[in-house]
Scaffold this motif. Structure first.
Motif, PDB file in Angstrom:
ATOM      1  N   PHE A   1       0.822  -1.216   0.000  1.00 29.56           N
ATOM      2  CA  PHE A   1       0.000   0.000   0.000  1.00 29.56           C
ATOM      3  C   PHE A   1       0.855   1.264   0.000  1.00 29.56           C
ATOM      4  CE2 PHE A   1      -3.470  -2.751   1.949  1.00 29.56           C
ATOM      5  CZ  PHE A   1      -4.200  -2.794   0.759  1.00 29.56           C
ATOM      6  N   VAL A   2       1.994   1.220   0.664  1.00 28.33           N
ATOM      7  CA  VAL A   2       2.909   2.369   0.610  1.00 28.33           C
ATOM      8  C   VAL A   2       3.396   2.580  -0.824  1.00 28.33           C
ATOM      9  CG1 VAL A   2       5.200   3.178   1.293  1.00 28.33           C
ATOM     10  CG2 VAL A   2       3.654   2.249   3.010  1.00 28.33           C
TER      11      VAL A   2
ATOM     12  N   VAL B   1       3.948   4.905  -6.462  1.00 28.64           N
ATOM     13  CA  VAL B   1       3.457   4.726  -7.833  1.00 28.64           C
ATOM     14  C   VAL B   1       3.142   6.056  -8.515  1.00 28.64           C
ATOM     15  CG1 VAL B   1       1.501   3.877  -9.191  1.00 28.64           C
ATOM     16  CG2 VAL B   1       2.669   2.352  -7.591  1.00 28.64           C
ATOM     17  N   PRO B   2       2.410   6.990  -7.863  1.00 26.68           N
ATOM     18  CA  PRO B   2       2.125   8.262  -8.551  1.00 26.68           C
ATOM     19  C   PRO B   2       3.382   9.058  -8.899  1.00 26.68           C
ATOM     20  CG  PRO B   2       0.666   7.964  -6.667  1.00 26.68           C
ATOM     21  CD  PRO B   2       1.735   6.920  -6.553  1.00 26.68           C
TER      22      PRO B   2
ATOM     23  N   MET C   1      11.303  -0.873 -10.186  1.00 25.46           N
ATOM     24  CA  MET C   1      11.051  -1.688  -9.005  1.00 25.46           C
ATOM     25  C   MET C   1       9.707  -1.373  -8.347  1.00 25.46           C
ATOM     26  SD  MET C   1      13.566  -3.680  -8.926  1.00 25.46           S
ATOM     27  CE  MET C   1      13.258  -4.438  -7.340  1.00 25.46           C
ATOM     28  N   VAL C   2       9.100  -0.231  -8.663  1.00 31.94           N
ATOM     29  CA  VAL C   2       7.840   0.144  -8.015  1.00 31.94           C
ATOM     30  C   VAL C   2       6.718  -0.789  -8.442  1.00 31.94           C
ATOM     31  CG1 VAL C   2       6.133   1.964  -7.724  1.00 31.94           C
ATOM     32  CG2 VAL C   2       8.562   2.543  -7.791  1.00 31.94           C
ATOM     33  N   TYR C   3       6.473  -0.876  -9.746  1.00 28.34           N
ATOM     34  CA  TYR C   3       5.419  -1.759 -10.247  1.00 28.34           C
ATOM     35  C   TYR C   3       5.721  -3.224  -9.924  1.00 28.34           C
ATOM     36  CZ  TYR C   3       3.312   2.013 -13.014  1.00 28.34           C
ATOM     37  OH  TYR C   3       2.685   3.161 -13.412  1.00 28.34           O
TER      38      TYR C   3
END
Length: 289
Positions: free
Chosen positions: A101-102, A108-109, A117-119
């Motif tokens: 969730f973080v 993500v935005p 690495m985010v996705y």
């Protein structure tokens, strides 16, 4: 599409009969089959590094199969629920959900379009929970088909809802990663993170390593590292032509102009195609200097 659906159904069924620590790493075998079929059907070149990557995947998979722990004997889905609600796995699930969730609401935005690495982090975190739920649901269906109806237990339907929610979220962010970044970069990183987190979740929930000695555990991890090496080698060198190193852009250019120039002078073509192209703006600024 039919063969893909059959393969996913078989993969789903495998979790009901074997530990996740064995089934998940063996997913790398699909890379070998793809490489061989591409060579036979599409006449794609399979160079020496591709063959070496396939061999590494086979060696690693064989090592894991020979040293995998035996499947835990489970009599009902309620027993799986007891394993899932133990403090150790609840802590793992809470940490995974908090981290996911973080990433979704904060990173993500801001960094989703620039940091790979985010996705991949989001879909890997949810993926580890989805595999545990898939295994629980698979065990429930296996017991039901053997004559012990598990559909009367509410836990079965809870696991079903978790499977649906996790898989939808996982596929959503995996598609975003594939749409934004180069597939040759996304695939090995996603395989590494997803498999590592799945093994960790399985060890915590089903206590796979409690039924193994240290030698078996170390050998199993060596087999996993060998598969990772083969996977990275296959993806890293799949576009190598005549001994040239591939030059794969990590991010796929979006909204490129008609002449294939980037808005800020970013090369949009591989070095293997010739000299990287730059935007007229950057060319004019170069001439003016």
């Amino acid at each position: 599409m039919i063969t893909m659906i059959v393969g996913e159904v078989a993969n789903f069924a495998a979790y009901a009969f074997a530990p996740a620590i064995l089934v998940t790493p063996l997913g790398a075998l699909s890379i070998i089959i793809s490489a061989v079929l591409a060579r036979i059907i599409l006449r794609e070149n399979l160079h020496i590094f591709g063959i070496l990557g396939c061999i590494l995947c086979v060696v690693g998979s064989t090592t894991i199969v020979l040293h995998a722990p035996p499947e835990r004997e489970i009599e009902s889905v309620a027993e799986v629920w007891d394993l899932a609600t133990e403090p150790a796995f609840l802590l793992y699930a809470a940490v995974v959900l908090a981290a996911a969730f973080v990433l979704i609401f904060h990173f993500v935005p801001q960094y989703g379009q620039t940091h790979i690495m985010v996705y991949i982090g989001v879909c890997s975190l949810f993926g580890s929970l989805s595999v545990m739920s898939v295994k629980a649901l698979g065990i429930a269906l296996k017991l039901t088909f053997s004559g012990m109806n598990q559909l009367v237990y509410p836990q079965t339907w809870v696991f079903t809802l978790v499977v649906i929610a996790c898989i939808l979220t996982q596929m959503n962010y995996l598609n975003k990663a594939l749409d934004t970044f180069n597939t040759a970069v996304v695939s090995p990183i996603y395989y590494t993170m997803f498999t590592s987190l799945t093994i960790l979740a399985s060890v915590i929930m089903f206590k796979d390593w409690d039924r193994q000695n240290p030698t078996q555990i170390v050998t199993e991890m060596c087999g996993f590292v060998t598969i990772l090496s083969g996977t990275f080698l296959l993806h890293k060198t799949k576009d190598m032509v005549d001994g040239l190193q591939p030059h794969l852009p990590i991010r796929i250019p979006k909204h490129a102009e008609e002449d294939s120039y980037g808005a800020e002078g970013i090369p949009l073509r591989s070095a293997a195609d010739g000299i990287p192209l730059r935007s007229p703006r950057s060319t004019e600024s170069f001439r003016s200097t």
